[in-house]
Design a protein around this motif. Structure first.
Motif, PDB file in Angstrom:
ATOM      1  N   CYS A  10       0.859  -1.175   0.000  1.00  0.00           N
ATOM      2  CA  CYS A  10       0.000   0.000   0.000  1.00  0.00           C
ATOM      3  C   CYS A  10       0.902   1.234   0.000  1.00  0.00           C
ATOM      4  O   CYS A  10       1.830   1.334   0.821  1.00  0.00           O
ATOM      5  CB  CYS A  10      -0.885  -0.013   1.234  1.00  0.00           C
ATOM      6  SG  CYS A  10      -1.972   1.416   1.368  1.00  0.00           S
ATOM      7  N   VAL A  35       1.177   5.757  -0.994  1.00  0.00           N
ATOM      8  CA  VAL A  35       0.544   7.021  -1.342  1.00  0.00           C
ATOM      9  C   VAL A  35       1.604   7.942  -1.945  1.00  0.00           C
ATOM     10  O   VAL A  35       2.807   7.752  -1.740  1.00  0.00           O
ATOM     11  CB  VAL A  35      -0.096   7.705  -0.117  1.00  0.00           C
ATOM     12  CG1 VAL A  35      -1.202   6.855   0.463  1.00  0.00           C
ATOM     13  CG2 VAL A  35       0.951   8.019   0.943  1.00  0.00           C
ATOM     14  N   LEU A  49       0.907   5.218  -9.139  1.00  0.00           N
ATOM     15  CA  LEU A  49       0.812   6.514  -8.480  1.00  0.00           C
ATOM     16  C   LEU A  49       1.109   7.653  -9.453  1.00  0.00           C
ATOM     17  O   LEU A  49       0.379   8.646  -9.510  1.00  0.00           O
ATOM     18  CB  LEU A  49       1.779   6.569  -7.295  1.00  0.00           C
ATOM     19  CG  LEU A  49       1.448   5.677  -6.104  1.00  0.00           C
ATOM     20  CD1 LEU A  49       2.598   5.673  -5.111  1.00  0.00           C
ATOM     21  CD2 LEU A  49       0.163   6.112  -5.418  1.00  0.00           C
ATOM     22  N   ALA A  89      -3.246   7.317  -4.245  1.00  0.00           N
ATOM     23  CA  ALA A  89      -2.886   6.100  -3.529  1.00  0.00           C
ATOM     24  C   ALA A  89      -3.007   4.891  -4.433  1.00  0.00           C
ATOM     25  O   ALA A  89      -3.629   4.932  -5.500  1.00  0.00           O
ATOM     26  CB  ALA A  89      -3.788   5.932  -2.304  1.00  0.00           C
ATOM     27  N   ILE A 138      -4.051   7.157   6.008  1.00  0.00           N
ATOM     28  CA  ILE A 138      -3.559   8.036   4.964  1.00  0.00           C
ATOM     29  C   ILE A 138      -2.910   9.293   5.524  1.00  0.00           C
ATOM     30  O   ILE A 138      -2.061   9.898   4.906  1.00  0.00           O
ATOM     31  CB  ILE A 138      -4.711   8.404   4.000  1.00  0.00           C
ATOM     32  CG1 ILE A 138      -4.182   8.542   2.565  1.00  0.00           C
ATOM     33  CG2 ILE A 138      -5.417   9.659   4.403  1.00  0.00           C
ATOM     34  CD1 ILE A 138      -4.020   7.267   1.858  1.00  0.00           C
TER      35      ILE A 138
END
Length: 256
Positions: A108, A110, A149, A218, A254
């Motif tokens: 995961c 961002v 991204l 993200a 986040i």
């Protein structure tokens, strides 16, 4: 007469001892260390170390960043008396669940403050994560998470990123230069997974999907060994079908 309770030898909890050995190992590495190294230094089997590292991370005593483990907020509070801080345990627990269900590492990330930030990684001894041999945030053009991204940025932000982190081939399969990479970005279909084959690490394939959480940029991804490539698209589709159930946890993480 002496009571049994006053003469009993305290019971040593093996799992606690092992966890403490891992924490001691982490403490000897200012920049963090990967699971395999910590297991070796703590004298633990790798599966045992993985289980304990995951538990310690979930509880906030450790955090995982860019493939290495460091002390987390809970451990820092023990020695510094700091105020509680948000933890990534919720998202890590969710990713760990899907790593087990899908049978692949789950990542995961961002895009924040002009950089690729790996929020969390979940893997298992049978399905280890890709080792970060080249700085992850500097090589976004070469891995599926980074490509996913960067594809979500506007052209100005993308060009700015590439000014700071130039396109350089990492393997013979990597995109060769900036114009070729930008052409790839423009040709991407936002509804389809981003797939890269051996561009970041030889012998590894990876697929990523964009995650829409407000204005955040993200993505989530999985990786597999090359000889299991036929599993890649079905596995990432499985992740995409279930990602809605993860969004609430993801929103929580986040801002960390």
């Amino acid at each position: 007469m002496t009571t049994a309770s006053s003469t009993a030898v305290p019971t040593l909890i093996g799992s606690v001892q092992r966890a403490l050995r891992l924490l001691e190992a982490v403490g000897t590495h200012r920049e963090g260390a990967p699971a395999k190294q910590l297991a070796r230094e703590a004298g633990l089997p790798l599966p045992t170390a993985y289980h304990l590292l995951r538990t310690l991370t979930h509880e906030g005593y450790l955090r995982r960043e860019n493939g290495v483990f460091l002390f987390g907020a809970a451990a820092e509070r023990l020695v510094g008396g700091r105020a509680p801080a948000p933890r990534r345990g919720v998202i890590i627990e969710s990713l760990a669940h899907w790593a087990d269900v899908i049978g692949a590492p789950v990542y995961c990330a961002v895009y924040r403050d002009g950089e690729i930030d790996l929020v969390a990684v979940a893997d298992t001894p049978d399905f280890p994560a890709v080792e970060e041999w080249a700085a992850f945030r500097e090589t976004g053009h070469a891995h599926a998470l980074g490509q996913c991204l960067l594809s979500q940025l506007d052209e100005r932000a993308r060009e700015d990123h590439l000014d700071r982190h130039p396109v350089q081939p990492l393997t013979r399969y990597s995109v060769r230069d900036r114009p070729a990479f930008l052409d790839r970005m423009r040709s991407m279909n936002r509804t389809e997974p981003v797939v890269e084959r051996q561009e970041y690490a030889l012998g590894t394939v990876c697929a990523a999907i964009p995650i829409t959480v407000g204005t955040a940029v993200a993505a989530m991804a999985i990786s597999l060994p090359l000889d299991q490539e036929e599993r890649l698209l079905p596995a990432v589709e499985q992740l995409r079908c279930e990602v809605t159930s993860l969004l609430r946890s993801f929103v929580f993480s986040i801002s960390i």
